[in-house]
Design an enzyme around this catalytic site. Structure first.
Site, PDB file in Angstrom:
ATOM      1  N   GLU A  90      37.394  38.657  36.836  1.00 44.44           N
ATOM      2  CA  GLU A  90      36.096  38.813  37.510  1.00 44.44           C
ATOM      3  C   GLU A  90      36.183  38.908  39.030  1.00 44.44           C
ATOM      4  OE1 GLU A  90      33.236  36.498  34.392  1.00 44.44           O
ATOM      5  OE2 GLU A  90      34.461  35.263  35.691  1.00 44.44           O
TER       6      GLU A  90
HETATM    7  C1  NGO Z   1      34.720  33.668  31.703  1.00 43.67           C
HETATM    8  C2  NGO Z   1      34.910  33.464  33.193  1.00 43.67           C
HETATM    9  C3  NGO Z   1      34.873  31.995  33.572  1.00 43.67           C
HETATM   10  C4  NGO Z   1      33.696  31.292  32.910  1.00 43.67           C
HETATM   11  C5  NGO Z   1      33.783  31.483  31.412  1.00 43.67           C
HETATM   12  C6  NGO Z   1      32.645  30.800  30.699  1.00 43.67           C
HETATM   13  C7  NGO Z   1      36.882  33.974  32.223  1.00 43.67           C
HETATM   14  C8  NGO Z   1      38.289  34.292  32.028  1.00 43.67           C
HETATM   15  N1  NGO Z   1      36.235  34.009  33.381  1.00 43.67           N
HETATM   16  O1  NGO Z   1      36.073  33.580  31.228  1.00 43.67           O
HETATM   17  O2  NGO Z   1      34.789  31.887  34.971  1.00 43.67           O
HETATM   18  O3  NGO Z   1      33.765  29.913  33.197  1.00 43.67           O
HETATM   19  O4  NGO Z   1      33.805  32.833  31.067  1.00 43.67           O
HETATM   20  O5  NGO Z   1      32.660  30.990  29.320  1.00 43.67           O
END
Ligand code: NGO
Length: 543
Positions: free
Chosen positions: A349
């Site tokens: 992200e």
């Molecule tokens: C995503 C995000 C995290 C969140 C999570 C919550 C990943 C790899 N990045 O997973 O920052 O905490 O979802 O479910």
């Protein structure tokens, strides 16, 4: 260092068949139960069926007389390995409080509970074991200490659930006669704990480690940094922890691990044959670092600390030289504290980093990890950059992940990047079970116990060669979780299912059989003080 934690206000607690068994002793395991199943508890009749354990073993061959632990039982540790003795002491530590017996750990031969190393069993591999139980003894044999330790977990599960209690219980302490031969399907069997969104004390992490060990997991991935908190002391950048660690989601005071705290977690995990995989999430998810040091920001201005739950808004400043001093120092110091092979650099992200910057940054960050002797792991977005040779990508997509993204991961896998699978709609322990679950998130949908268990890692992603799958992980993100009780409501009973996917042969995979074996874990979890979610799909054994 432990600061005070955020309290959630009045959050109510939420609460084989195909086994390769050879004998009728286990028949019925696959049948759908008609109601609560008795656990064969302390004073009850026959011992638990051999093979009725989680994860399912490769082979369980019942036969012969059961073994009974008595006040005269000794734990015999063969050879002169200090590690075998330590495993014997660990086993005694489990058995003494509930049995009330002395259970001396001795080096001499004779009957009793015998732990033996024997190199001559190639089929057992590095982590497998054989457990033979008969009237005079139960013998666990393995090629290495990890295998003995996993065999000890099997022995625990073959005893009545009350063996897990901390005060003397009524026996008898019988283990069914026969042989269990067992070894894992995958080498990488992991659980992740997000200690950034909410901070968890060393004691809380140790409690989770003990629970992972019971199900033969062998990695603990710690998500040590994120927007809401930096959780590990870095001597060369002290404000990361002292300032960047002083809050958490919801605005509580957070906390961080001193280096000695972290070493203690690593040591404790190693004593349970788990390797700690540290994650420093880069280049996004870095608000806590950016808030701690103004010079890390492109505009030289430190943002405020963040206590919300948005993602994707922060980025290290890719063009600045100081960014790489920071990355080098952090990776060096964390790598020095970490005896294990792996270093996770996040990479998920990075929505406020341009693609070009992302690729350039990941090249440099991966090189730093290599320089300090560790193997790179990154979330699967790493496959959109250039994974270095030997790097591992952790897939966290879900049923709505687009074809292009899946294909990118599959192409990387076909080109040699190994994968750890933690699909968010299967393996994420922070997803709600259903619409009534109070804790957790639901962006990847609801993840019932069945959904979490019922998939095949080897066939999960089209175009991925089977040998590219290194294993599985169950991540537990902590936006909504503040203490061990809340961790456990989300992890149990789904964690044992992911552990089973990582350990048990594909041929044992069968939901109808699994849910019965899982149901038998209920009294054991209760005896351990784990307040698990009583999923209605599971025939929980009576307590
Ligand atoms: C995503 C995000 C995290 C969140 C999570 C919550 C990943 C790899 N990045 O997973 O920052 O905490 O979802 O479910």
């Amino acid at each position: 260092m432990r600061l005070h934690r955020t309290r959630r206000v009045a959050l109510p607690r939420l609460l084989g068949s195909l086994l390769l068994v050879t004998a009728a002793g286990i028949s019925g395991i696959g049948a759908a139960p008609e109601g609560p199943v008795a656990d064969g508890g302390p004073a009850a009749g026959p011992p638990r069926p051999l093979g009725q354990i989680v994860p399912a073993p490769v082979r369980a061959e019942p036969g012969g007389s059961p073994y009974t632990i008595t006040p005269a039982t000794r734990i015999r540790v063969g050879g002169d390995s200090g590690e075998v003795r330590r495993i014997g002491d660990y086993l005694a530590g489990v058995l003494r409080p509930s049995t009330g017996y002395a259970l001396p750990v001795t080096g001499d031969g004779g009957d009793g509970i015998r732990l033996r190393l024997d190199e001559d069993n190639p089929e057992l591999g590095a982590e497998g074991y054989r457990l033979k139980s008969g009237s005079g003894s139960v013998t666990i044999t393995a090629r290495g200490p990890a295998g003995l330790f996993h065999g000890v977990q099997t022995l625990r599960q073959l005893l009545p659930a009350a063996v897990e209690r901390k005060s003397p219980q009524k026996g008898p302490w019988k283990v069914a006669g026969g042989t269990v031969t067992d070894a894992p399907r995958y080498a990488y069997r992991s659980a992740m704990l997000d200690v950034s969104r909410h901070f968890f004390s060393v004691a809380e992490v140790k409690r989770y480690i003990d629970q992972l060990a019971l199900y033969k997991m062998n990695k603990l991935h710690l998500h040590l940094s994120d927007d809401q908190g930096w959780r590990i002391a870095i001597d060369s950048w002290p404000r990361l922890a002292t300032y960047g660690g002083q809050t958490e989601v919801g605005g509580g005071l957070g906390g961080h691990y001193t280096k000695s705290d972290y070493r203690e977690i690593v040591r404790y995990a190693a004593s349970r044959y788990l390797e700690v995989v540290p994650e420093i999430d880069l280049p996004g998810h870095t608000n806590a670092a950016l808030a701690s040091y103004a010079e890390l920001n492109c505009d030289g201005v430190a943002p405020p600390l963040y206590t919300g739950t948005q993602v994707g808004f922060s980025s290290l400043c890719v063009p600045k030289a100081v960014t790489y001093d920071f990355v080098d120092d952090v990776v060096r110091e964390v790598a020095e504290l970490t005896p294990g092979e792996y270093f996770h650099i996040g990479g998920d992200e990075a929505h406020s980093t341009s693609h070009e910057d992302y690729v350039a940054f990941m090249d440099r960050a991966q090189a730093v990890v290599g320089k300090y002797g560790k193997t790179v792991i990154g979330w699967h977005q790493l496959t959109g950059a250039t994974p270095v040779k030997g790097a591992i990508a952790q897939y966290w997509g879900y049923d709505r992940t687009g074809a292009a993204e899946r294909e990118q991961v599959a192409r990387a896998a076909a080109n040699g990047t190994k994968l750890v699978l933690s699909p968010a709609d299967r393996g994420y322990l922070d997803m709600k079970y259903d619409k009534d679950t109070e804790l957790g998130l639901s962006w990847a949908g609801y993840v019932s116990v069945e959904r979490s268990y019922d998939w095949n890692p080897a066939a999960y992603l089209d175009g991925v060669p089977q040998e590219a799958v290194l294993g599985v992980e169950a991540p537990l993100w902590s936006e909504t979780l503040t203490d061990s009780g809340e961790i456990e409501q989300m992890a149990f009973p789904r964690l044992p299912g992911i552990a089973e996917l990582g350990w048990s042969p594909a041929a044992t995979h069968d939901w109808e059989a699994y849910r019965v074996r899982l149901g038998a874990q209920g009294p054991r979890l209760s005896a351990l003080g784990v307040d698990y979610y009583r999923a209605p799909q599971v025939p929980w054994a009576t307590e």
